[in-house]
Write a protein that holds these residues in place. Structure first.
Motif, short mmCIF file in Angstrom:
data_model
loop_
_atom_site.label_atom_id
_atom_site.label_comp_id
_atom_site.label_asym_id
_atom_site.label_seq_id
_atom_site.Cartn_x
_atom_site.Cartn_y
_atom_site.Cartn_z
N GLY A 282 0.81 -1.21 0.00
CA GLY A 282 0.00 0.00 0.00
C GLY A 282 0.85 1.27 0.00
O GLY A 282 0.48 2.28 -0.62
N LEU A 283 1.98 1.18 0.68
CA LEU A 283 2.88 2.34 0.68
C LEU A 283 3.45 2.59 -0.71
O LEU A 283 3.56 3.75 -1.16
CB LEU A 283 4.01 2.08 1.69
N GLN A 284 3.80 1.50 -1.44
CA GLN A 284 4.27 1.67 -2.81
C GLN A 284 3.18 2.29 -3.69
O GLN A 284 3.46 3.19 -4.49
CB GLN A 284 4.70 0.32 -3.38
N GLU A 285 1.98 1.81 -3.53
CA GLU A 285 0.90 2.35 -4.33
C GLU A 285 0.65 3.82 -4.01
O GLU A 285 0.37 4.64 -4.89
CB GLU A 285 -0.36 1.53 -4.07
N LYS A 286 0.79 4.18 -2.75
CA LYS A 286 0.63 5.58 -2.34
C LYS A 286 1.69 6.45 -2.99
O LYS A 286 1.40 7.56 -3.47
CB LYS A 286 0.69 5.67 -0.82
N PHE A 287 2.94 5.95 -3.03
CA PHE A 287 4.01 6.72 -3.67
C PHE A 287 3.70 6.95 -5.15
O PHE A 287 3.91 8.05 -5.68
CB PHE A 287 5.34 5.98 -3.53
N LEU B 204 10.69 6.79 -5.74
CA LEU B 204 10.69 6.30 -4.37
C LEU B 204 10.03 4.92 -4.29
O LEU B 204 10.51 4.04 -3.57
CB LEU B 204 9.96 7.29 -3.47
N ALA B 205 8.95 4.72 -5.05
CA ALA B 205 8.29 3.42 -5.05
C ALA B 205 9.21 2.35 -5.63
O ALA B 205 9.28 1.23 -5.11
CB ALA B 205 6.98 3.50 -5.85
N ASP B 206 9.92 2.66 -6.71
CA ASP B 206 10.84 1.69 -7.31
C ASP B 206 11.98 1.36 -6.36
O ASP B 206 12.41 0.20 -6.27
CB ASP B 206 11.40 2.24 -8.62
N ALA B 207 12.48 2.37 -5.65
CA ALA B 207 13.57 2.12 -4.70
C ALA B 207 13.10 1.20 -3.57
O ALA B 207 13.82 0.29 -3.15
CB ALA B 207 14.08 3.45 -4.14
N LEU B 208 11.89 1.43 -3.06
CA LEU B 208 11.36 0.58 -2.00
C LEU B 208 11.15 -0.85 -2.51
O LEU B 208 11.48 -1.82 -1.82
CB LEU B 208 10.04 1.16 -1.48
N ALA B 209 10.62 -0.97 -3.72
CA ALA B 209 10.39 -2.30 -4.28
C ALA B 209 11.70 -3.04 -4.49
O ALA B 209 11.80 -4.26 -4.27
CB ALA B 209 9.63 -2.18 -5.62
N LEU B 210 12.75 -2.34 -4.91
CA LEU B 210 14.05 -2.97 -5.13
C LEU B 210 14.62 -3.49 -3.82
O LEU B 210 15.14 -4.61 -3.75
CB LEU B 210 15.01 -1.94 -5.77
N ARG B 211 14.49 -2.72 -2.75
CA ARG B 211 15.02 -3.17 -1.45
C ARG B 211 14.23 -4.35 -0.91
O ARG B 211 14.80 -5.27 -0.29
CB ARG B 211 15.00 -2.02 -0.44
N SER C 172 13.84 -10.16 0.26
CA SER C 172 13.16 -11.45 0.12
C SER C 172 14.12 -12.56 -0.28
O SER C 172 13.83 -13.73 -0.08
CB SER C 172 12.04 -11.32 -0.92
N GLN C 173 15.27 -12.22 -0.86
CA GLN C 173 16.25 -13.22 -1.28
C GLN C 173 17.16 -13.66 -0.14
O GLN C 173 17.96 -14.56 -0.32
CB GLN C 173 17.08 -12.67 -2.44
N THR C 174 17.05 -13.01 0.98
CA THR C 174 17.86 -13.37 2.16
C THR C 174 16.98 -14.05 3.20
O THR C 174 15.76 -13.87 3.22
CB THR C 174 18.51 -12.12 2.77
N SER C 175 17.58 -14.83 4.04
CA SER C 175 16.86 -15.55 5.09
C SER C 175 17.09 -14.83 6.42
O SER C 175 18.20 -14.86 6.96
CB SER C 175 17.35 -17.01 5.17
N MET C 176 16.04 -14.18 6.91
CA MET C 176 16.13 -13.42 8.15
C MET C 176 14.89 -13.70 8.98
O MET C 176 13.76 -13.46 8.53
CB MET C 176 16.25 -11.92 7.85
#
Length: 903
Positions: free
Chosen positions: A60-65, A73-80, A85-89
């Motif tokens: 929802g935050l990406q959509e708001k951006f 800003l939305a693309d930067a958030l999506a990239l991070r 998601s590729q790391t195990s935390m």
């Protein structure tokens, strides 16, 4: 204790950072908050953060951006988030939730320039041998890489032995006892290779063995077929190459061109066999390989159309089966323990039998290459259908089953949008091979059935569907439209009933192996019957339900009754009452005789009492006439053409009764009213025999009047009876029967359309009967002219007789002047007080220029000519393939106009 102390310190720092309280200030409040925080942190019942809720909040935050036009800003958030998601935390949801809680207006306060400091530095360039040699080249300037004889530097005690490499190969086998004083060197451990194995490999590579054979030495080989071979091979080697080629593997004997065509390399030959014969056999295998390679190349291409993809998947499956069969054949023909060897010529029929059906499919693939892309799916289905039928016709039942199963695998993909359309009334999105399209834009409810959906046709007018489906296309089209129409009527229960009427699937087992079916039943007939049953189940359910709704809830029969009463004079009394009121206004010369408000009130008052008629739907309009003066207007029945009756039918019924049909209804109403107008004028003007007998002259004036009136009455009554009794009543009854037995709405529309066309012809209103109709209108105008002429003449005669009687009794001689007086019959005198104001005598005809008898003779001649023309015309068109009722009408008209009919 250490963990508790650390946790307590962290809790205190958190409280100070959030609330600005410290132990030194308000220690009591600080301690209370600290104990509360520690209790919450130590509570084991606290659950984990909902990771899905955190994910939804981040999305929802990406959509708001993006809504705030901050895509960077939305693309930067999506990239991070993707990197995270590729790391195990384990605690990633908690960390993200905490960051969301701490965020403060990220859309306005975020600065992407801060992210530049988080970029990882570029990794150093990896060290390569090129860099090493550039820094320290291996030039051997100092003899670094020279061989060193370390034995020369040994002590004098050691024996000076310098082994010679050239003599190592000639050394005899070592004895079991080695001399103690023999020196051991590195060359002692070198294992020499055996060239025999390499020699066997080289000998197996027959394509590198040149053995020139001049076939010209053989006198049996013609000069034109001379081929010089370079490689002599065995038949087993060629057979192995053939199998590799058929399996799609690269070979030396066969060459594959850029366009996927296999050719034979003619440089190979077999001992004890003619080179030409070998090449011919290899070419036969190459022809088979070309068919298989065509399938392999085509199946490797990406397809987007569902039917083509289904065909591609089915071909891949069968191509794999062919490869398995060829592999088994290869294993059977080349076993090491087998005493007999296979031959090229002997295996050719077996190979051909294995791939023959695949080659038929390859022919289809070759054919669709020359077909337009939009017609490829239909070409595939039609070709498979034709191949299955032809294989069955020649008795190849294996090929028949093969092609039939392949056909149904592809046809099932085509039936998916068909099933969706017939069961739910919906069209698949992005399905360009379906033969039904929906028209875009707003449509009137009255044209919903006819205009919302349409069949797609190509440039030549043929249906955009496989040929074998053309006969069933209309039922498929009607079924889906019925479901849509029911949805528009708003009954979801009916739609659920339709969705529940499922039928069996169409496949090889249900169609070709069903009850009573065998391999001798024609495939095309079996498919047609199966399609008919499959479609009929869905079509019957939707059509029956829609017909029931139209008849019971939409008022179909009530509307047809209303049309008969209003337009077709089903109740003669009511129509006569309305017509009489209109005729009275016309005869009195009223300018507002066709006022739409008065006429609407009149029609609603007369017909509104009927249960089948909704008075609110009935309205009358009028158009400006061509006759301006009152006299000319009333002396022609054409003045009634300005009346237009509008009865608004419910929109579901309006989809069955077209607007063209309503126009014919209107024309029939006008024609009936015109005939009734002529009857009204003749019946209203009664012949005063007592008065006329006093002035009957030698010219036979009265006989001519009675004869002409009789013929005109016979004509109008015969015509009116023909229209009401012989045409409208009978034809409408037949239409109702056919409409009740109609299979679906399309059949109902077709039935009513045919009924209107038939009715238009029988009522003499079609274009081909226009001359006859004009003659009939002229005859109807003649009745009005005769009525007015007779009324005027009778009035003058009676006035003249009255004046003579008065003069003889009073002995007064006064000039007799011709005066115009209004003469009305008894029936009209009783109603003269209804609209007394503004009345004028508009029926008077002067006989100053043309005598009354001459007028009668002229009218008699006109009647004879026109009636004779109508009678002859009706007989002609009836005998030329027209309606039988025209012949009957002609006979009745002729009977009335003959001398025998004169009274």
């Amino acid at each position: 204790m250490a963990h508790s102390a650390k946790l307590g310190g962290l809790a205190g720092e958190l409280i100070t950072a959030v609330t600005k309280l410290s132990p030194d200030g308000d220690s009591q409040a600080f301690e209370a908050l600290k104990h509360s925080s520690l209790r919450a942190l130590r509570d084991p019942r606290a659950g984990r953060t909902n990771q899905f809720e955190v994910s939804n909040r981040l999305e929802g935050l990406q959509e708001k951006f993006r809504i705030l036009n901050n895509d960077e800003l939305a693309d930067a958030l999506a990239l991070r988030l993707d990197e995270l998601s590729q790391t195990s935390m384990k605690w990633a949801p908690e960390v993200l939730s905490l960051l969301l809680q701490l965020s403060d207006q990220p859309a306005q306060k975020s600065d992407l320039r801060v992210l530049e400091g988080l970029k990882r530095p570029d990794p150093p360039t990896p060290l390569t041998w090129t860099d090493i040699l550039a820094d320290d080249p291996l030039d051997n300037k100092e003899g670094l890489w020279d061989d060193v004889d370390f034995a020369a530097e040994s002590s004098d005690d050691e024996s000076d032995v310098t082994p010679n490499r050239s003599t190592l190969s000639e050394r005899t086998e070592d004895s079991t006892v080695q001399d103690a004083d023999e020196a051991t060197t590195a060359d002692t451990f070198i294992i020499l290779h055996d060239d025999s194995e390499l020699r066997e490999i080289v000998e197996a590579q027959f394509w590198d063995q040149r053995d020139h054979v001049d076939d010209m030495q053989n006198d049996s080989v013609p000069m034109s077929e001379y081929v010089q071979s370079r490689y002599r091979v065995t038949e087993t080697q060629l057979l192995r190459e053939v199998m590799f080629m058929l399996l799609g593997l690269p070979t030396s004997v066969y060459m594959l061109s850029g366009d996927g065509y296999i050719t034979t390399d003619k440089q190979y030959s077999i001992r004890y066999a003619s080179q030409i014969s070998v090449v011919q056999v290899l070419d036969s295998y190459a022809a088979i390989g070309n068919g298989l390679v065509t399938l392999r190349i085509w199946t490797a291409k990406k397809q987007t159309v569902p039917i083509v993809r289904a065909f591609q998947a089915a071909v891949e499956t069968r191509l794999s089966a062919v490869d398995m069969s060829l592999t088994a054949l290869q294993a059977d023909m080349l076993p090491p323990h087998k005493s007999t060897s296979a031959t090229l010529l002997g295996k050719l029929p077996e190979v051909h039998g294995t791939v023959r059906l695949a080659l038929q499919v390859s022919d289809i693939v070759t054919q669709i290459k020359s077909v337009d892309e939009e017609y490829i799916p239909f070409k595939i289905l039609e070709s498979l259908h034709d191949l299955a039928s032809s294989n069955q016709d020649i008795g190849d039942f294996e090929g028949y089953e093969y092609m039939a199963r392949l056909f149904f695998e592809c046809f099932s993909s085509y039936l998916m949008p068909v099933s969706l359309w017939m069961e739910a009334g919906e069209l698949c999105k992005h399905n360009e091979v379906f033969f039904i399209r929906k028209k875009e834009g707003d449509l009137a409810l009255t044209s919903l059935w006819r205009e919302q959906y349409a069949l797609v046709r190509d440039k030549t007018g043929h249906l955009y569907a496989p040929n074998f489906l053309h006969l069933a296309a209309n039922k498929i089209f009607t079924t889906g439209k019925s479901v849509n129409f029911l949805r528009q009527l708003g009954d979801r229960h009916d739609e659920d009933m339709l969705l529940g009427s499922r039928t069996s699937q169409l496949n090889y087992e249900t169609v070709c192996l069903g009850q009573g079916n065998d391999t001798f039943s024609p495939f095309s007939e079996l498919l047609t019957m199966a399609l008919h049953q499959w479609i009929a189940g869905k079509h019957h359910a939707s059509s029956t339900l829609l017909r029931h709704r139209l008849e019971t809830q939409c008022g179909l029969w009530r509307t047809l009754d209303a049309i008969e009463y209003i337009y077709f004079s089903r109740n003669g009394f009511l129509n006569g009452l309305v017509a009489s009121r209109i005729f009275e206004r016309i005869d009195r010369g009223k300018e507002a005789w066709n006022d739409r408000f008065l006429l609407t009130e009149l029609f609603q008052g007369v017909f509104g009492e009927l249960a089948c008629i909704d008075a609110e739907r009935l309205a009358i309009r009028s158009t400006p006439g061509t006759y301006q003066d009152v006299q000319n207007r009333r002396r022609s029945v054409k003045v009634l053409n300005s009346l237009i009756i509008n009865y608004t039918v419910p929109w579901p019924v309006a989809n069955i009764i077209k607007e063209d049909s309503l126009v014919v209804h209107q024309r029939i109403f006008v024609f009936l009213t015109q005939v009734r107008r002529a009857k009204y004028m003749l019946e209203r003007r009664r012949l005063l025999k007592s008065a006329l007998s006093l002035v009957d002259n030698e010219d036979g004036e009265n006989s001519l009047v009675y004869s002409l009136r009789h013929r005109l009455l016979w004509f109008t009554n015969t015509l009116h009876s023909y229209l009401t009794d012989s045409v409208l009543s009978v034809t409408t009854s037949e239409m109702r029967t056919n409409l009740a037995n109609a299979e679906d709405v399309d059949a109902m529309i077709s039935t009513y359309g045919a009924y209107i066309v038939h009715l238009e012809d029988q009522c003499l209103l079609s274009k081909k009967l226009a001359p006859l109709h004009q003659a009939i209108i002229s005859l109807l105008d003649l009745t009005i002219l005769f009525s007015d002429a007779h009324a005027s003449y009778s009035g003058e005669k009676l006035l003249d007789l009255t004046n003579r009687s008065i003069l003889s009794n009073t002995s007064q001689q006064r000039p007799v002047r011709s005066r115009r007086r209004k003469m009305s019959d008894a029936s009209s005198s009783d109603e003269s007080g209804e609209d007394g104001e503004g009345e004028a005598d508009v029926s008077y005809i002067s006989f100053a220029e043309v005598a009354y008898v001459d007028r009668l003779k002229k009218m008699h001649d006109s009647f004879t000519k026109l009636c004779g023309f109508v009678t002859a015309g009706l007989r002609g068109v009836s005998r030329a393939g027209g309606e039988p009722c025209w012949e009957i009408l002609a006979e009745n008209l002729a009977l009335g106009s003959s001398k025998a009919g004169i009274v």
